[in-house]
Design a protein around this motif. Structure first.
Motif, short mmCIF file in Angstrom:
data_model
loop_
_atom_site.label_atom_id
_atom_site.label_comp_id
_atom_site.label_asym_id
_atom_site.label_seq_id
_atom_site.Cartn_x
_atom_site.Cartn_y
_atom_site.Cartn_z
N GLN A 84 -7.85 7.95 -0.84
CA GLN A 84 -7.79 6.93 -1.88
C GLN A 84 -6.45 6.22 -1.85
O GLN A 84 -5.43 6.77 -1.40
CB GLN A 84 -7.99 7.58 -3.25
CG GLN A 84 -9.42 8.05 -3.51
CD GLN A 84 -9.62 8.51 -4.94
OE1 GLN A 84 -8.69 8.96 -5.59
NE2 GLN A 84 -10.85 8.40 -5.42
N SER A 106 -5.14 -0.26 0.75
CA SER A 106 -6.38 -0.60 1.45
C SER A 106 -6.09 -1.36 2.74
O SER A 106 -6.82 -1.22 3.73
CB SER A 106 -7.28 -1.43 0.54
OG SER A 106 -6.62 -2.60 0.10
N SER A 149 -9.52 3.82 0.56
CA SER A 149 -10.43 3.23 -0.43
C SER A 149 -9.65 2.81 -1.67
O SER A 149 -8.75 3.52 -2.11
CB SER A 149 -11.52 4.22 -0.81
OG SER A 149 -10.95 5.37 -1.41
#
Length: 124
Positions: free
Chosen positions: A13, A88, A123
Motif C-alpha cells: 500500500q 503509486s 496501491s
C-alpha cells in the motif's frame, strides 16, 4: 560474465516499504559498481539509484531521493534497495545492474549486466 538475480518485489500500500535484493555471481563483487533501474508500463527504463564499487559514493534519482536507500553487503555479494514511503508512481519492474567499467554508474548505457527484474506494485 555476471549473473544478477533480484527478489523482494510485491504488492504494497502507498506509504509502505519494501526491500529489494540482488545477488551477483560470476565475478568479483567488490569490483562491480551496482545500480537499480525501473520500468513502468509503456515507459522507458530509468535510473533509480547507484552505489560505487567501493561503497564510497551513492547517487539517486530526484524522484526517490530521501525515500530510497541503496546499500551492499560484500559478505553475501548482494545489493539492496530499501524503499520507504512508497507512492503509486513507484509501481514498475525494478532491475538490478552491474558494471566493471565505471566506479559509479548512473546511466543505462554504462551498465553491462542486468537482472530479470522484479515487480513492485503500490496501491493507492
Amino acid at each position: 560474465q555476471v549473473r544478477l538475480v533480484e527478489s523482494g518485489g510485491g504488492l504494497v500500500q502507498a506509504g509502505g516499504s519494501l526491500r529489494l535484493s540482488c545477488v551477483a555471481s560470476g565475478n568479483t563483487f567488490s569490483e562491480l559498481a551496482m545500480g537499480w533501474f525501473r520500468q513502468a508500463p509503456g515507459k522507458e527504463r530509468v535510473f533509480v539509484a547507484a552505489i560505487s564499487w567501493n561503497d564510497v559514493a551513492t547517487r539517486y534519482a530526484d524522484s526517490v531521493r530521501g525515500r530510497f536507500t541503496i546499500s551492499r553487503d560484500h559478505a553475501v555479494d548482494t545489493v539492496y534497495l530499501q524503499m520507504n514511503n512508497l507512492k503509486s508512481e513507484d509501481t514498475a519492474v525494478y532491475y538490478c545492474s552491474a558494471t566493471r567499467n565505471y566506479g559509479l554508474a548512473y546511466a543505462r548505457s554504462m551498465y553491462d549486466y542486468w537482472g530479470q527484474g522484479t515487480q513492485v506494485t503500490v496501491s493507492s
